[in-house]
Write a protein that holds these residues in place. Structure first.
Motif, PDB file in Angstrom:
ATOM      1  N   GLU A  53     -16.468   2.396   2.359  1.00  0.00           N
ATOM      2  CA  GLU A  53     -15.812   3.388   1.361  1.00  0.00           C
ATOM      3  C   GLU A  53     -14.274   3.101   1.860  1.00  0.00           C
ATOM      4  O   GLU A  53     -13.236   3.055   0.815  1.00  0.00           O
ATOM      5  N   THR A  54     -13.932   2.960   2.781  1.00  0.00           N
ATOM      6  CA  THR A  54     -12.378   2.862   3.468  1.00  0.00           C
ATOM      7  C   THR A  54     -12.002   1.405   3.023  1.00  0.00           C
ATOM      8  O   THR A  54     -11.006   1.283   2.459  1.00  0.00           O
ATOM      9  N   LEU A  55     -12.963   0.390   3.063  1.00  0.00           N
ATOM     10  CA  LEU A  55     -12.677  -1.037   2.605  1.00  0.00           C
ATOM     11  C   LEU A  55     -12.635  -0.971   0.977  1.00  0.00           C
ATOM     12  O   LEU A  55     -11.587  -1.576   0.525  1.00  0.00           O
ATOM     13  N   ASP A  56     -13.290   0.019   0.261  1.00  0.00           N
ATOM     14  CA  ASP A  56     -13.289   0.032  -0.987  1.00  0.00           C
ATOM     15  C   ASP A  56     -12.011   0.556  -1.356  1.00  0.00           C
ATOM     16  O   ASP A  56     -11.184   0.059  -2.559  1.00  0.00           O
ATOM     17  N   GLN A  57     -11.350   1.343  -0.714  1.00  0.00           N
ATOM     18  CA  GLN A  57     -10.175   2.418  -1.109  1.00  0.00           C
ATOM     19  C   GLN A  57      -9.054   1.370  -0.759  1.00  0.00           C
ATOM     20  O   GLN A  57      -7.940   1.216  -1.746  1.00  0.00           O
ATOM     21  N   LEU A  58      -9.128   0.409   0.105  1.00  0.00           N
ATOM     22  CA  LEU A  58      -8.056  -0.716   0.317  1.00  0.00           C
ATOM     23  C   LEU A  58      -8.038  -1.563  -0.494  1.00  0.00           C
ATOM     24  O   LEU A  58      -7.025  -1.974  -0.975  1.00  0.00           O
ATOM     25  N   ALA A  59      -9.033  -2.026  -1.040  1.00  0.00           N
ATOM     26  CA  ALA A  59      -9.157  -3.246  -1.983  1.00  0.00           C
ATOM     27  C   ALA A  59      -8.768  -2.491  -3.246  1.00  0.00           C
ATOM     28  O   ALA A  59      -7.933  -3.285  -4.096  1.00  0.00           O
TER      29      ALA A  59
END
Length: 247
Positions: A43-49
């Motif tokens: 979820e964190t990586l998705d937000q950053l992406a």
């Protein structure tokens, strides 16, 4: 505001809550982020992406000496160095001292305190080589409050303050600062599942700033302490808690 441009930042407990918010805002300010958690930080990586940032996600138990060494090696291999370490990971079981087992005691101390030592050891060589580094250890404002059932947690968080103060002495000559940040009761997924809305409201009303803490309320202090602007601040504990506990 690219206050962290070209910096490499490792954040533990990054899958949600304060750690996730730290990752997001460090990336927004130009840092390359390595999000570390025992759970997949998807979820964190998705937000950053979604914000146009690339980040590395690592699944790891940061209380494991071998795994933390591997993290240090991988970060150095991929990025050349680590500039910033935010030791955010923590657990907080509410257990009366009469029911607190040694196993639970050790688990809390290992996750909350040993991980800070191990992750610091893992990235410290590259900070020393670079002659620059920022380490922020998460503590808690609960150390100044009356909260039943948190013997192990408060012991670990006082330990984080002691570790911060001592480590600051050992690494200052290398251009590395070490500070601790203590949030208030913050509305994260973990807190929501463990603490009633009524208690969250009661805590917020005891603060000078009478609002329930959110993860983003804590991040500004961490951003300052991981920036160049904080070069003359080290060994300190700062409560980002709306003015509830004052040191």
């Amino acid at each position: 505001m690219k206050s962290h441009q070209n910096r490499v930042a490792v954040v533990t407990g990054a899958a949600r809550g304060i750690g996730q918010a730290v990752c997001r805002q460090l990336a927004d300010r130009g840092a390359s982020v390595i999000a570390v958690d025992i759970a997949e930080p998807a979820e964190t990586l998705d937000q950053l992406a979604e914000s146009g940032h690339k980040a590395l996600g690592l699944v790891a138990d940061v209380s494991d000496p071998d795994r933390t060494r591997e993290i240090g090696d991988e970060v150095r291999e991929r990025y050349g160095r680590c500039d910033i370490l935010v030791n955010n990971v923590g657990i907080y079981p509410f257990v009366d001292i009469g029911d607190l087992t040694y196993e639970t005691w050790r688990k809390v101390l290992t996750v909350n305190l040993d991980s800070q030592f191990l992750m610091t050891k893992a990235v410290l060589p590259s900070m020393k080589d670079a002659g620059w580094g920022r380490i922020v250890n998460l503590t808690s404002n609960s150390i100044g409050l009356v909260v039943p059932g948190l013997s192990a947690y408060m012991a670990s968080k006082m330990g984080a303050i002691g570790f911060t103060r001592a480590l600051a002495n050992d690494v200052a000559a290398h251009g590395i600062t070490v500070n601790a940040v203590g949030p208030t009761l913050t509305r994260t997924p973990g807190v929501v599942s463990a603490v009633s809305p009524d208690l969250q409201e009661i805590v917020s009303q005891g603060q000078a700033i009478k609002k329930i803490g959110e993860a983003d309320d804590v991040v500004g202090t961490i951003l300052f302490l991981t920036s160049e602007d904080s070069h003359f601040v080290t060994g300190q504990t700062i409560m980002a808690d709306g003015g509830l506990v004052r040191l």
